[in-house]
Design a protein around this motif. Structure first.
Motif: not given
Length: 80
Positions: A39-44, A71-80, A46-47
């Motif tokens: 599973d992944r997560c992103r904090k809106g 670190g900092v990134g986009q949702v698509l990057e975390v999914e990959l 600060d990214g």
């Protein structure tokens, strides 16, 4: 049964379903195989992005878990 009753009641009122409920559960893997669930997560604000997961054997026993701060990134990057 309660989910079916709720859905039926809402269809009668609106003539179309407004939500659907789905029961999810972990499925055993074939004998001798290892399954990984992630599973992944992103904090809106600060990214910041992170990912975590668990490895299980075919009997469902946890073998190892992990969590990684990416670190900092986009949702698509975390999914990959």
């Amino acid at each position: 049964m309660a989910a079916a009753d709720w859905t039926h009641a809402n269809i009668e009122k609106t003539k179309k379903p407004t939500h659907s409920l789905v029961a999810l559960s972990w499925q055993y893997s074939n004998e001798g195989l290892i399954k990984i669930n992630t599973d992944r997560c992103r904090k809106g604000d600060d990214g910041r992005v992170a990912v975590g997961g668990v490895l299980r054997d075919s009997s469902g026993q946890w073998m190892r878990g992990f969590a990684v701060n990416l670190g900092v990134g986009q949702v698509l990057e975390v999914e990959l």
